[in-house]
Design a protein around this motif. Structure first.
Motif: not given
Length: 281
Positions: A80-107
């Motif tokens: 129910d938290e509209k500002r929060l979503s969750f996704t599966y991600l392996d941070i040490q993968t050899e190839e990041l999913p395109n939908e995440h590359v260059g998408q974030y201002n802050n980590l």
């Protein structure tokens, strides 16, 4: 990590350390703009309860984790938290999913990167996730006795078949003479501007061996591999004995007839606040 409820109930140390770092960087977090990602969010407790309230009201956060049970738990609990979503991600993968590359201002990332055996690729992926000018605040253990205990138990023929990849779970920085210097070098080589980089001595007290066991079991990468419960219990008891020899135990006042020894847990954390240059590609 698959023991989600157990982790939630036994992660007070991680929660407190994350709280301290978030409070320390309160000004930077309060001035955050754009889209954020919390890497290694686990069950989402820190993301929702500590991080989100510090961010400006218009900022959204994506919680990311490699553990499907953790993400499923977080999605259900905070649906129910509209500002929060969750996704599966392996941070040490050899190839990041395109939908995440260059998408974030802050980590943000708390108690995650010590799980990554390829530390260089992990921070290279942090670079790739960030937009030019983006920042990252990370905190993770550099050294703790449990890593030494893993290496010791790996020598036992009874446990060795289930711990063949023990090196994957002993972080690179644990073996460094100067973890802070090693981290700075890695970050600079990638191209980050280092705003802050420090190593902190931390400690906490576990009431007894059982509370230490409750803390360690949900984050143990080996115990689920053992073929039966008896051997799992034997392994965890051996791990507790090994860790107890490395820690300071002390008597404490107990108003019951039973006497228990408190256990002092000392460990080191690495904290880094870094920036991807505004002109970076």
């Amino acid at each position: 990590m698959f023991m989600v409820e157990e982790y939630v109930n036994a992660s007070k140390v991680q929660y407190q350390d994350a709280m301290d770092v978030i409070e320390e960087f309160d000004k930077e977090i309060s001035e955050t703009k754009g889209k954020c990602i919390d890497v290694g969010c686990g069950p989402g407790e820190v993301t929702k309860r500590l991080l989100l309230p510090k961010l400006p009201s218009g900022v959204e956060v994506v919680g990311a984790d490699i553990s499907k049970p953790m993400i499923d738990y977080a999605r259900d609990k905070y649906r129910d938290e509209k500002r929060l979503s969750f996704t599966y991600l392996d941070i040490q993968t050899e190839e990041l999913p395109n939908e995440h590359v260059g998408q974030y201002n802050n980590l943000f990332s708390f108690f995650c990167f010590h799980w990554c055996h390829n530390t260089g690729r992990t921070f290279e992926n942090v670079w790739k996730l960030l937009r030019p000018g983006g920042t990252a605040l990370t905190m993770f253990p550099a050294s703790t006795e449990i890593f030494n205990a893993y290496e010791k138990l790996h020598e036992n023929p009874r446990y060795k078949p289930y711990m063949q990849d023990v090196d994957r779970f002993v972080p690179y920085f644990h073996r460094c003479k100067d973890p802070r210097a090693a981290l700075r070098t890695l970050l600079e080589d990638i191209g980050f501007e280092i705003q802050h980089c420090s190593r902190r001595e931390r400690s906490c007290i576990f009431q007894n061996t059982q509370t230490l066991k409750d803390h360690v079991t949900p984050i143990n990468p080996f115990v689920s591999r053992f073929p039966d419960q008896d051997l799992q219990e034997e392994f965890m008891d051996a791990l507790m004995r090994e860790m107890a020899t490395m820690k300071i135990q002390f008597s404490k006042k107990d108003y019951s007839d039973q006497k228990e020894l408190g256990i002092l847990n000392r460990y080191q954390l690495l904290v880094a606040y870094i920036k991807k240059p505004s002109d970076a590609r």
